[in-house]
Every structure is written in C-alpha cells, then in structure tokens.
Enzyme design. Sequence first.
Site, PDB file in Angstrom:
ATOM      1  N   LYS A  76     111.763 -56.626  34.502  1.00 60.62           N
ATOM      2  CA  LYS A  76     111.128 -55.538  35.354  1.00 60.62           C
ATOM      3  C   LYS A  76     111.654 -55.839  36.885  1.00 60.62           C
ATOM      4  O   LYS A  76     112.751 -56.217  36.688  1.00 60.62           O
ATOM      5  CB  LYS A  76     109.643 -56.504  36.153  1.00 60.62           C
ATOM      6  CG  LYS A  76     108.686 -55.112  36.318  1.00 60.62           C
ATOM      7  CD  LYS A  76     107.614 -55.614  36.897  1.00 60.62           C
ATOM      8  CE  LYS A  76     106.341 -53.804  37.894  1.00 60.62           C
ATOM      9  NZ  LYS A  76     105.582 -54.302  37.796  1.00 60.62           N
ATOM     10  N   SER A 151     101.652 -51.794  36.045  1.00 61.65           N
ATOM     11  CA  SER A 151     102.834 -51.273  36.433  1.00 61.65           C
ATOM     12  C   SER A 151     103.580 -51.632  35.360  1.00 61.65           C
ATOM     13  O   SER A 151     104.469 -51.102  35.723  1.00 61.65           O
ATOM     14  CB  SER A 151     102.930 -51.785  37.869  1.00 61.65           C
ATOM     15  OG  SER A 151     103.424 -53.231  38.286  1.00 61.65           O
ATOM     16  N   SER A 175      99.537 -56.090  37.199  1.00 62.20           N
ATOM     17  CA  SER A 175     100.185 -55.602  36.225  1.00 62.20           C
ATOM     18  C   SER A 175     100.702 -55.824  35.429  1.00 62.20           C
ATOM     19  O   SER A 175     101.453 -55.780  34.824  1.00 62.20           O
ATOM     20  CB  SER A 175     101.340 -54.930  37.483  1.00 62.20           C
ATOM     21  OG  SER A 175     100.975 -53.193  38.140  1.00 62.20           O
TER      22      SER A 175
HETATM   23  N1  GLN Z   1      97.629 -50.941  39.548  1.00 59.79           N
HETATM   24  C1  GLN Z   1      97.521 -51.631  40.408  1.00 59.79           C
HETATM   25  C2  GLN Z   1      97.963 -50.552  42.056  1.00 59.79           C
HETATM   26  O1  GLN Z   1      97.823 -50.093  41.075  1.00 59.79           O
HETATM   27  C3  GLN Z   1      97.936 -52.772  40.043  1.00 59.79           C
HETATM   28  C4  GLN Z   1      99.431 -53.103  40.344  1.00 59.79           C
HETATM   29  C5  GLN Z   1      99.862 -54.341  40.676  1.00 59.79           C
HETATM   30  O2  GLN Z   1      99.719 -55.075  40.042  1.00 59.79           O
HETATM   31  N2  GLN Z   1     101.648 -54.152  40.880  1.00 59.79           N
HETATM   32  O3  GLN Z   1      98.028 -51.382  42.572  1.00 59.79           O
END
Ligand code: GLN
Length: 476
Positions: A76, A151, A175
């Site tokens: 990532k 994400s 994420s």
């Molecule tokens: N979707 C969640 C957020 O927007 C989780 C993001 C993540 O785990 N980095 O914060």
Amino acid sequence: MNYTDFATLHQDLKSQKISCQEILRYYLNKIEANKHLNAFLEIFEQSAVQKAREIDEKIKQGKEVGRLAGMVIGIKDVFAYKGHGLNASSKILGNFKSIYTATCVQRLLNEDAIIIGRLNCDEFAMGSSNENSAFGNVLNPLNTEYVPGGSSGGSAVAVAVDLCWASLGTDTGGSIRQPASFCGIIGFKPSYGRISRYGMVAYASSFDQAGTFTKNIEDAALLLSIMSGSDEYDATVSERPVENYTEVIKTKPEKLKFAVLKATLENEGLADYVKSAFENKIKEFEKQGHTIEYIDFPYLDYLIPTYYVLTTAEASSNLARYDGIRYGYRSENITDSETALEQTYIKSRSEGFGKEVKRRIMLGTFVLSAGYYDAYYTKAQKARRLIYDFLKNTFVQYDAILLPTTPTSAFKFGEKTKDPVSMYLSDIYTVLANLGGNPAISVPLGKNPSTEMPFGIQIITDTFNDSKLLQIAKYL
Ligand code: GLN
C-alpha cells in the site's frame, strides 16, 4: 502460473522448475493487462528485477534462500521503501522518495520477497471506497461500476485479480477487512502492536496496524510470523515472543465457544442477504459441535462516533508535519512577501490535501480545542475504555466473536460520496477491533444475489491471540 499454495511454488523455485524472473514477468504482464483497474500507482520494476536475478543466482549456486523466495508482494502506498516513491495517495507528498525502509517491508525483503510496486489507496488511508485518492478511483474487478472498498482498495484488487501473490495494507478502522470483504478475499488485521509501525505513514497512531491480503490463511500466517515482533524504532510494538503461526494453524481447534453480538444483527443498516448468509453459517458451526451464544452489546451506536472523534484528533496532530516546508509539495502561489511563510503553510496545505483529509483535520482540531476537549476527546477516550473492557470480559468466556464484516456488499461509485455519515457507517462492524486493539480477519462468506458482489464474515479474538484467530479462520 497455476500455483495455489506458496509452499509448492517455493519448492519448485528451489528445484529450478521455475525462476523468480519468470514469476515476476508473469505478474508484470498481468499488471499491464489490468491497468484500467488503477490498482498500482507505481511499479518498482528495476529493483524487483534486480532482486529476482539475485535470488535466481543464489539458487543456481546452491545457496540458501529466504522463506519468501518466489513471493511477489505489492505494498500500500503508505509504506516506506528506501529510494522508492511514497505519496499516501496524496498530492501533498509531491515527488517524495523514502529515505529508509519500513521495518515490516525490510523483514519481507530479508526473507527474499520481491516488492513489485506501491498500491493506490484513499488519501492518508482515510476512506471506505478508494474515491479519496488523489490519483483516481480503483475499480472493483468483479464489476467496475462498484467500489473496491477502502482505504486499502488497490491492495485488495491486486490480490483479487492476481497482480501479485499477496499485498500489505493498513487497518485503522477496517481498511483491510472491508475491501477484502468487497473483493472476495482474505483480509487480516493482526493485534495492535504485533507488527512495527516504523516506516508506515501515520493516520491515527493508536489504531494504525499493518496487515495482509491473501488468498489463503497459510500465507497470512507465514507473513505474520515474518513481520511481527519487537523493533527498536517503534516503542508501541509488543515485545511478546513471536509464535510460529504456520505451525500453529496445523492444529485444528477443539470445540469452540462463540459470541454473537445481538445488536450487530438488529442493526437496520444490515442487508437481509448478509444477515441470512451469516445466520446460516452460524448454524453450520453449531452442527459442527461448536457453541454459539447471542449476547448483549450496548455500545454499537457509540462505535462510529468514538472512532471518528479519536482518529480525527490523532490525524490532526499527525498531519501537521505536512507544512509545505519539509516534504514534497509546496504552493507556488505566494503573492505577498510579508506574509510569505504563513501563506506557504496555508496554501500548500489547502492545495495539497483533498477534501476528506481536510474535513478530518478540521474535525480533529475541533475536538481537541480548549473548551471542547473534555466534551469530545476525553469522553471518547472513556467510551473507548468501556468498549475495551467489554471485549476483555467477553474473551474470558468466549473464544471469538463472530459478526459480518460489512453491512452490505460493495456499493457503486458516487453512491455515498455526498453523505460522509453514510460512508462512515459502512465501517460499523470493523472499527470495534481497532478500538480494542484486537486481531480480526475477514473471510469470504457469500454473494449479494442481485449484484453478485461478495461479502465476508468477520472473526475477532482476544488481543495477541492472533494464533487462535488464524486457526479458527482456517478450519471454519
Ligand atoms: N474507512 C475507515 C475510515 O475512513 C477506515 C480507514 C482505515 O482503516 N484506514 O477511517
């Protein structure tokens, strides 16, 4: 390449039935053919080819190779890899190149993994759909009208369509697990502090956790064994001894006792098809002789608010370092020399950050501000403690908690962008494990009958009981 388990691939590599360069070529061609999915932001072809040659050479000379020789991994775009680009999918990092390598990436390289490139994600890992990347959407390969989740969307897509053998993601609130659910693969978030955060771009430091996307549990276990453990560069990483997770998962767990949180199934956002697939699976577990108990969980409605107060507070502090001076992007639109310094800060940040990141910096700054601190930040810390205690007590009696990973299967692009709260609610089942620091995994469960898009089931175990989590995931 027709390999489904890594042990066979690794063995064939060592007996020279296949070479690392051939394996790498296979993936490079696949990436080229799937460019439209926008999963990779950059291919590290030069360093990957060089590493492949080195490994092939070692094998030819009869030398030992590392445990990951033959494994091609995508990372990532939040992991530092010395000399390689790093953007956290944000404009603000400009053409920044890492000056050191993240501990977890270094440990993969030490075992002869090949790092093939960096993967698109939501900007600074903030998002649930990959629509917040400064470099465009990642498409869900199963149907390109749908989001891949976020994400770590690029990381999920890359493994789902075989652009690399496995990938790294980060999970602050879901994420890894949410995109794994939306793309039909396995997403594993280890316990907080199991893997060093050194070299990982920070979003919310008391939540951020590196983990993996894989097609089977064996790979997740192997990668965890290699990446885990103490690190002098991260004071929050646990010093507990690292287990050999590959060995651990060879043992089938005895009769297990599972908790299902009633409130998670009564949540009105939960789709019927997810609920019925989940309940059918639970019945199967009962038939196998395991015990399931439905327990009260009074905190469901507090999960999302607690998560978003605390993570935005931490983000507002972590992201203060992107000031237009130290890294990457600097605004050119400085008009007045008297206020040039202040303008540089303001304009670089205004132009460099995307909308969602700005929203979170402002929200986080607000909850930390004098006069509001106690009402929001302190209160959220207290709520986190209650949730943590609830989980601790639950795991005294139960081996694991079972719940859906996501309330629905993947949604379409644009469907939730106008309403951030509805986007935030798609994380309702995943943030729990981050609030408690527990290990959690999403394993494919079923498909939405009308869209054919997949969704997963989630397992959570006690903190640092990653081995039980992987065992359960493998045998159930
Ligand atoms: N979707 C969640 C957020 O927007 C989780 C993001 C993540 O785990 N980095 O914060």
